[in-house]
Design a protein around this motif. Structure first.
Motif, PDB file in Angstrom:
ATOM      1  N   ASP A  96      47.308  12.064 -14.253  1.00 29.07           N
ATOM      2  CA  ASP A  96      46.923  13.304 -13.571  1.00 29.07           C
ATOM      3  C   ASP A  96      47.704  13.578 -12.298  1.00 29.07           C
ATOM      4  OD1 ASP A  96      45.202  14.102 -15.459  1.00 29.07           O
ATOM      5  OD2 ASP A  96      43.376  13.474 -14.433  1.00 29.07           O
ATOM      6  N   CYS A  97      48.110  12.514 -11.613  1.00 30.29           N
ATOM      7  CA  CYS A  97      48.746  12.751 -10.320  1.00 30.29           C
ATOM      8  C   CYS A  97      50.251  12.949 -10.444  1.00 30.29           C
ATOM      9  CB  CYS A  97      48.431  11.607  -9.366  1.00 30.29           C
ATOM     10  SG  CYS A  97      48.842  10.012 -10.052  1.00 30.29           S
ATOM     11  N   GLN A 143      51.082  19.185 -10.662  1.00 31.00           N
ATOM     12  CA  GLN A 143      50.441  17.956 -11.115  1.00 31.00           C
ATOM     13  C   GLN A 143      49.556  18.290 -12.316  1.00 31.00           C
ATOM     14  OE1 GLN A 143      48.537  15.702  -7.921  1.00 31.00           O
ATOM     15  NE2 GLN A 143      49.879  16.744  -6.490  1.00 31.00           N
ATOM     16  N   VAL A 144      49.597  17.416 -13.305  1.00 25.79           N
ATOM     17  CA  VAL A 144      48.875  17.684 -14.540  1.00 25.79           C
ATOM     18  C   VAL A 144      47.365  17.826 -14.305  1.00 25.79           C
ATOM     19  CG1 VAL A 144      48.203  16.572 -16.690  1.00 25.79           C
ATOM     20  CG2 VAL A 144      50.595  16.754 -16.091  1.00 25.79           C
ATOM     21  N   GLY A 145      46.857  17.099 -13.336  1.00 25.55           N
ATOM     22  CA  GLY A 145      45.436  17.156 -13.043  1.00 25.55           C
ATOM     23  C   GLY A 145      44.965  18.524 -12.593  1.00 25.55           C
ATOM     24  N   LEU A 146      45.898  19.371 -12.187  1.00 26.64           N
ATOM     25  CA  LEU A 146      45.513  20.693 -11.707  1.00 26.64           C
ATOM     26  C   LEU A 146      45.520  21.743 -12.814  1.00 26.64           C
ATOM     27  CD1 LEU A 146      47.499  20.837  -8.366  1.00 26.64           C
ATOM     28  CD2 LEU A 146      45.068  20.470  -8.684  1.00 26.64           C
TER      29      LEU A 146
ATOM     30  N   ASN B 317      40.061  16.713  -2.963  1.00 25.95           N
ATOM     31  CA  ASN B 317      40.600  17.879  -3.641  1.00 25.95           C
ATOM     32  C   ASN B 317      41.813  17.552  -4.499  1.00 25.95           C
ATOM     33  OD1 ASN B 317      38.875  20.010  -2.623  1.00 25.95           O
ATOM     34  ND2 ASN B 317      39.661  19.331  -0.661  1.00 25.95           N
ATOM     35  N   PRO B 319      43.813  15.851  -7.756  1.00 27.74           N
ATOM     36  CA  PRO B 319      43.485  15.582  -9.149  1.00 27.74           C
ATOM     37  C   PRO B 319      43.419  14.083  -9.419  1.00 27.74           C
ATOM     38  CG  PRO B 319      45.774  16.223  -8.942  1.00 27.74           C
ATOM     39  CD  PRO B 319      45.163  16.367  -7.592  1.00 27.74           C
ATOM     40  N   GLY B 320      42.624  13.734 -10.408  1.00 26.63           N
ATOM     41  CA  GLY B 320      42.582  12.352 -10.845  1.00 26.63           C
ATOM     42  C   GLY B 320      41.756  11.456  -9.950  1.00 26.63           C
ATOM     43  N   THR B 324      37.654  16.048  -9.593  1.00 28.12           N
ATOM     44  CA  THR B 324      38.819  16.837  -9.969  1.00 28.12           C
ATOM     45  C   THR B 324      38.467  18.309 -10.104  1.00 28.12           C
ATOM     46  OG1 THR B 324      39.620  14.950 -11.165  1.00 28.12           O
ATOM     47  CG2 THR B 324      40.664  17.041 -11.657  1.00 28.12           C
ATOM     48  N   ILE B 325      39.334  19.127  -9.581  1.00 32.49           N
ATOM     49  CA  ILE B 325      39.171  20.567  -9.762  1.00 32.49           C
ATOM     50  C   ILE B 325      40.255  21.004 -10.732  1.00 32.49           C
ATOM     51  CG2 ILE B 325      39.214  22.796  -8.629  1.00 32.49           C
ATOM     52  CD1 ILE B 325      38.957  21.007  -5.994  1.00 32.49           C
TER      53      ILE B 325
END
Lengths: 262, 329
Positions: A96-97, A143-146, B317, B319-320, B324-325
């Motif tokens: 994710d990061c 970033q994939v997490g977003l 805020n 990710p991961g 996570t938003i």
């Protein structure tokens, strides 16, 4: 649909236990190039275990995987990928990061000067792959997490396609997706089949299974209870099989009996 | 709302460095106004000299923390490698060979940490807590607790020689920091370091030899700690079995202050270097202003706590990290 005679992958007498839980019991299965094989079954039927073994993420206790004329007792993830088995996991297995390009190329980054990662090439290639798959992602350095669920799925699919295998496995490909996005994924699956790949799809969505698959493999309590041709099956039969009815019961209840079922 | 969150994320990526740069600048200006001595080159040479040692060790630590791990044994490795070099030199081994042996000793300890953590899947905190004690014990046993001193001039030059206005540790620190930044940002090893911290299982399923990479990263941390040991030993002309205690905490503090995420997946060598400088400037400034060292300890502790609080608030805020938003969908 053009089924070749030689299967792309053969699974023979595969068993796997977790402690005293038998997740897979003597499973045998053949997958052909140019077909979509749907694997259906209730929760805990062993679907994910089966494809994780195929992908090398788990090792089986017994049984072989036969690819071409070679037989393997187990695969490692790297070996599976190099043998042409790519997987889109249910949890997507994304970092994710890290950005989109890094995720698509995870494990096979292009390098220049021997050891430096060629980020520009990664960005360019990633854009090309995503465009080819008609996956819209605003910025490749995000970033994939977003990203949204569907976009994340898109990244995972792009990675599997980039790995360039002959067999591609989708574990619940549209579970996290909206209508539009799942339509795109379905289109993609059909396209991959057209390109002659063997596609394995795990799904709980029977409508979808009937819409796209060539064959349906029904699993129950770690066993394959039936493998039927989609065209010759009815949703009710499959539901019956998933619920644990015997083949005969299920087909009698639905009013037909097919010899194709085992 | 989306725009606001997107802004927060953009902020996140450069946040630490901007903030750190500002704090560093303000501190320097304030100290410069408070003491005429602060801005002299002699004083700055002193600050850079002190920071250099910290940079060398903290670069290795940055890699380890980027994987979501930690290495508490770096202080002990510093002592052990110094002791190994000292024993070798007193046994008549050439300086180059002695340095090489000392660094190998550090590499071996790092490799041991890496093996235990990656192969046996043990918790890095516990493993390195153990090796911290073991390695310190070995250093004490080798020296019987007595410092070893008196080395050839070629060796002590490594700690307090002159290269123009600079000295060898500063150049080493610059070299290691540049190399570290290159590796972390531009190589597969760097990519996998961050991926290990972000999602180790994803890396494994991509067919990457994740355990090997983890092993390499802990070995690197052992090597940088051993280089730190070389600098300490050469500078003092003494191999002290109790040298380098608390180095691990200084290094971890600098890494966290520099914006590297303790949970892994995100990190920056630039940030680490800036944090080392900031800590160096603060220590120096507090000394110049003749504030008792007890207060220095307190002040630096508070700064580290504030840094961690800011970083955690930011990461809510990111990710991961649980909260996570997902944007756009």
């Amino acid at each position: 649909m053009s089924q070749s005679i030689e299967p792309a992958i053969k699974i023979v007498h595969m068993s796997k236990s977790f402690g005293n839980i038998e997740a897979l019991r003597d499973v045998s299965l053949e997958i052909y190039s140019g077909e979509i094989l749907a694997i259906v079954g209730d929760n805990g039927a062993g679907k994910s275990t089966l494809i994780k073994i195929l992908a090398g993420a788990l090792t089986s206790d017994e049984g072989q995987i036969i690819i071409g004329d070679k037989s393997y007792n187990f695969l490692s993830p790297g070996r599976a990928i190099s043998l042409g088995i790519s997987t889109v996991y249910q949890d997507l297995a994304l970092v994710d990061c890290r950005d989109v390009a890094s995720n698509i190329f995870l494990g096979r980054e292009p390098v220049y000067a021997g050891f430096l990662v060629d980020r520009r090439k990664m960005q360019k290639e990633a854009a090309r792959i995503l465009e080819g798959l008609q996956i819209n992602i605003p910025s490749l350095s995000t970033q994939v997490g977003l990203l949204s669920g569907g976009q994340r799925q898109g990244v995972a699919v792009a990675r599997a396609v980039y790995q360039g295998g002959k067999v591609i496995i989708f574990d619940e490909p549209t579970a996290a997706m909206g209508l539009q996005e799942s339509a795109k994924v379905i289109k993609l699956l059909l396209k991959l089949r057209e390109e002659g790949m063997a596609v394995i799809v795990i799904s709980h969505n029977l409508n979808q299974v009937f819409e796209i698959s060539d064959r349906i493999c029904v699993m129950c309590h770690g066993q394959v209870v039936a493998i039927c041709k989609t065209k010759e099956s009815l949703p009710n039969q499959i539901v019956g099989l998933i619920m644990g009815a015997t083949v005969k019961e299920a087909y009698n209840a639905a009013g037909v009996y097919s010899d194709e079922a085992i | 709302m989306k725009q606001y969150k997107r802004f927060l994320m953009m902020w996140d990526q450069t946040f630490s460095q901007i903030l750190l740069g500002l704090v560093l600048l303000i501190t320097v200006i304030l100290l410069g106004l408070a003491s005429p001595f602060f801005m002299t080159w002699d004083n700055w040479r002193n600050i850079l000299d002190q920071s250099a040692l910290q940079v060398i060790i903290a670069v290795g630590m940055t890699f380890v923390i980027c994987t979501g791990g930690i290495d508490l044994s770096v202080g002990s490795i510093t002592a052990l490698s110094g002791v190994c070099m000292a024993v070798a030199m007193h046994a008549g081994v050439s300086v180059e060979m002695a340095v090489f042996l000392g660094i190998i000793a550090g590499a071996i300890v790092g490799m041991g940490n890496g093996l235990l953590i990656s192969r046996l899947n043990l918790n890095p905190f516990i493993v390195t807590l153990g090796t911290m004690a073991v390695v310190r014990g070995v250093a004490l046993i080798i020296t019987k607790g007595i410092p070893i001193y008196g080395f050839p001039r070629e060796f002590t030059w490594l700690g307090n020689g002159h290269i123009g206005p600079l000295n060898p540790p500063m150049l080493m620190a610059v070299f290691i920091a540049l190399l570290g930044a290159l590796v972390l940002n531009q190589t597969k090893l760097g990519n996998y370091t961050l991926a290990l911290g972000g999602n180790e299982e994803a890396l494994r399923r991509s067919g990457v030899a994740h355990k090997l990479y983890k092993l390499i990263i802990y070995t690197i941390c052992g090597i940088t700690a051993a280089m730190g040991g070389m600098v300490v030993t050469a500078r003092l002309n003494t191999a002290e079995p109790l040298a380098g205690s608390m180095f691990e905490l200084d290094a971890i503090a600098a890494v966290v202050l520099g914006g590297t995420d303790m949970k892994g997946g995100r990190g920056s060598i630039t940030g680490t270097v800036m944090a080392c400088l900031l800590l160096g400037v603060l220590r120096n400034g507090l000394t110049i202003l003749s504030i008792p060292s007890y207060y220095q300890q307190l002040a630096i502790g508070i700064i580290i706590l504030v840094a961690i609080i800011i970083s955690e608030l930011r990461l809510k805020n990111a990710p991961g990290h649980g909260n996570t938003i997902y944007l756009g969908g």
